[in-house]
Design a protein around this motif. Sequence first.
Motif, PDB file in Angstrom:
ATOM      1  N   CYS A  41       0.111  11.263   3.655  1.00 12.17           N
ATOM      2  CA  CYS A  41       1.032  10.889   4.733  1.00 12.17           C
ATOM      3  C   CYS A  41       2.314  11.717   4.671  1.00 12.17           C
ATOM      4  N   ARG A  42       2.768  11.995   3.466  1.00  5.34           N
ATOM      5  CA  ARG A  42       4.010  12.780   3.299  1.00  5.34           C
ATOM      6  C   ARG A  42       3.892  14.174   3.903  1.00  5.34           C
ATOM      7  N   LYS A  43       2.683  14.668   4.061  1.00  7.95           N
ATOM      8  CA  LYS A  43       2.492  15.977   4.692  1.00  7.95           C
ATOM      9  C   LYS A  43       2.779  15.916   6.189  1.00  7.95           C
ATOM     10  N   SER A  44       2.739  14.708   6.762  1.00  9.75           N
ATOM     11  CA  SER A  44       2.954  14.551   8.197  1.00  9.75           C
ATOM     12  C   SER A  44       4.305  13.954   8.565  1.00  9.75           C
ATOM     13  N   PHE A  45       4.830  13.070   7.706  1.00 12.87           N
ATOM     14  CA  PHE A  45       6.090  12.418   8.024  1.00 12.87           C
ATOM     15  C   PHE A  45       6.744  11.923   6.736  1.00 12.87           C
ATOM     16  N   PRO A  46       8.069  11.697   6.762  1.00  9.83           N
ATOM     17  CA  PRO A  46       8.768  11.230   5.564  1.00  9.83           C
ATOM     18  C   PRO A  46       8.389   9.789   5.217  1.00  9.83           C
ATOM     19  N   ILE A  47       8.347   9.512   3.926  1.00 11.19           N
ATOM     20  CA  ILE A  47       8.013   8.173   3.433  1.00 11.19           C
ATOM     21  C   ILE A  47       9.004   7.767   2.367  1.00 11.19           C
ATOM     22  N   TYR A  48       9.434   6.519   2.458  1.00 13.43           N
ATOM     23  CA  TYR A  48      10.192   5.916   1.373  1.00 13.43           C
ATOM     24  C   TYR A  48       9.327   4.801   0.786  1.00 13.43           C
ATOM     25  N   SER A  49       9.109   4.842  -0.496  1.00  9.09           N
ATOM     26  CA  SER A  49       8.414   3.764  -1.195  1.00  9.09           C
ATOM     27  C   SER A  49       9.260   3.382  -2.396  1.00  9.09           C
ATOM     28  N   TYR A  50       9.519   2.089  -2.515  1.00  8.49           N
ATOM     29  CA  TYR A  50      10.320   1.618  -3.641  1.00  8.49           C
ATOM     30  C   TYR A  50       9.666   2.021  -4.961  1.00  8.49           C
ATOM     31  N   TYR A  51       8.336   2.043  -4.983  1.00 11.11           N
ATOM     32  CA  TYR A  51       7.583   2.486  -6.166  1.00 11.11           C
ATOM     33  C   TYR A  51       6.825   3.757  -5.810  1.00 11.11           C
ATOM     34  N   GLU A  52       6.982   4.782  -6.612  1.00 14.30           N
ATOM     35  CA  GLU A  52       6.260   6.030  -6.367  1.00 14.30           C
ATOM     36  C   GLU A  52       4.798   5.933  -6.803  1.00 14.30           C
ATOM     37  N   ASP A  53       4.512   5.161  -7.827  1.00 11.96           N
ATOM     38  CA  ASP A  53       3.141   5.014  -8.310  1.00 11.96           C
ATOM     39  C   ASP A  53       2.572   3.696  -7.794  1.00 11.96           C
ATOM     40  N   LEU A  54       2.090   3.722  -6.557  1.00 14.08           N
ATOM     41  CA  LEU A  54       1.537   2.509  -5.966  1.00 14.08           C
ATOM     42  C   LEU A  54       0.257   2.068  -6.672  1.00 14.08           C
ATOM     43  N   GLY A 141       3.217 -10.193  -8.280  1.00 13.73           N
ATOM     44  CA  GLY A 141       3.030 -11.239  -7.286  1.00 13.73           C
ATOM     45  C   GLY A 141       3.712 -10.982  -5.958  1.00 13.73           C
ATOM     46  N   TYR A 142       4.560  -9.958  -5.885  1.00 17.20           N
ATOM     47  CA  TYR A 142       5.227  -9.637  -4.630  1.00 17.20           C
ATOM     48  C   TYR A 142       4.214  -9.083  -3.629  1.00 17.20           C
ATOM     49  N   VAL A 143       4.540  -9.224  -2.345  1.00 16.10           N
ATOM     50  CA  VAL A 143       3.654  -8.789  -1.264  1.00 16.10           C
ATOM     51  C   VAL A 143       4.249  -7.543  -0.620  1.00 16.10           C
ATOM     52  N   PRO A 144       3.438  -6.480  -0.423  1.00 15.92           N
ATOM     53  CA  PRO A 144       3.982  -5.276   0.212  1.00 15.92           C
ATOM     54  C   PRO A 144       4.233  -5.472   1.704  1.00 15.92           C
ATOM     55  N   VAL A 145       5.227  -4.763   2.187  1.00 16.44           N
ATOM     56  CA  VAL A 145       5.533  -4.721   3.609  1.00 16.44           C
ATOM     57  C   VAL A 145       5.609  -3.256   4.037  1.00 16.44           C
ATOM     58  N   VAL A 155       7.798   1.582   2.700  1.00 16.75           N
ATOM     59  CA  VAL A 155       6.970   0.631   1.967  1.00 16.75           C
ATOM     60  C   VAL A 155       7.874  -0.096   0.983  1.00 16.75           C
ATOM     61  N   ASP A 156       7.922  -1.399   1.116  1.00 11.47           N
ATOM     62  CA  ASP A 156       8.777  -2.198   0.248  1.00 11.47           C
ATOM     63  C   ASP A 156       8.015  -3.470  -0.139  1.00 11.47           C
ATOM     64  N   TRP A 157       8.725  -4.444  -0.683  1.00  9.05           N
ATOM     65  CA  TRP A 157       8.079  -5.638  -1.249  1.00  9.05           C
ATOM     66  C   TRP A 157       8.822  -6.877  -0.828  1.00  9.05           C
ATOM     67  N   PHE A 158       8.061  -7.929  -0.561  1.00  8.04           N
ATOM     68  CA  PHE A 158       8.587  -9.215  -0.123  1.00  8.04           C
ATOM     69  C   PHE A 158       8.229 -10.252  -1.174  1.00  8.04           C
TER      70      PHE A 158
END
Length: 174
Positions: A41-54, A141-145, A155-158
């Motif tokens: 996805c990063r090849k097409s658009f910018p991404i922010y993920s709280y965790y780099e190693d999903l 136990g957190y849920v991704p959003v 991509v973050d966590w709830f």
Amino acid sequence: KETFGLDADFSQIVVPNVVPANKWPVVVPVGLDYNAILQACRKSFPIYSYYEDLNAKIDLTQEERHNGSSAYAIFVGNHWEATEGDEELKELNVDTIKERQIKTMTLKERMLLECFLYRKFKKHLDLQKITLCSGSRGCDGYVPVARWSSDEFFVDWFGGRSVVFHLRVRAVVS
């Protein structure tokens, strides 16, 4: 193959006899992990993920669907905002969704749908609201959003179990 460099075999995928109306398909090949999707996805658009190693963050034992040995397909409502469809899910928290055994999107499926729709339409999902990916859980136990935020896929966590008006799950047919 173009996006992920995989030679995938989809010959064993079971698809409903009648494809649901007003649904987008999401096909998940074997061998495609979270980090590979993130990088593609990063090849097409910018991404922010709280965790780099999903891959390390997601608890695969809690995934609604896990494709360790076979590819699979789901169908999800063809609405651009999570809150535009699935009205019956409007005020449900993640515990209620799990108790009722409602099939919902995993983070992997949501990320794949984002990649596909961007390639096809050059548009993003959830410009104003957020998809709660309750088909997945983090190891804590957190849920991704997931959503589009200003100029990047986010991509973050709830962690809460409450109902939040701008979060909505996307129901799936599998």
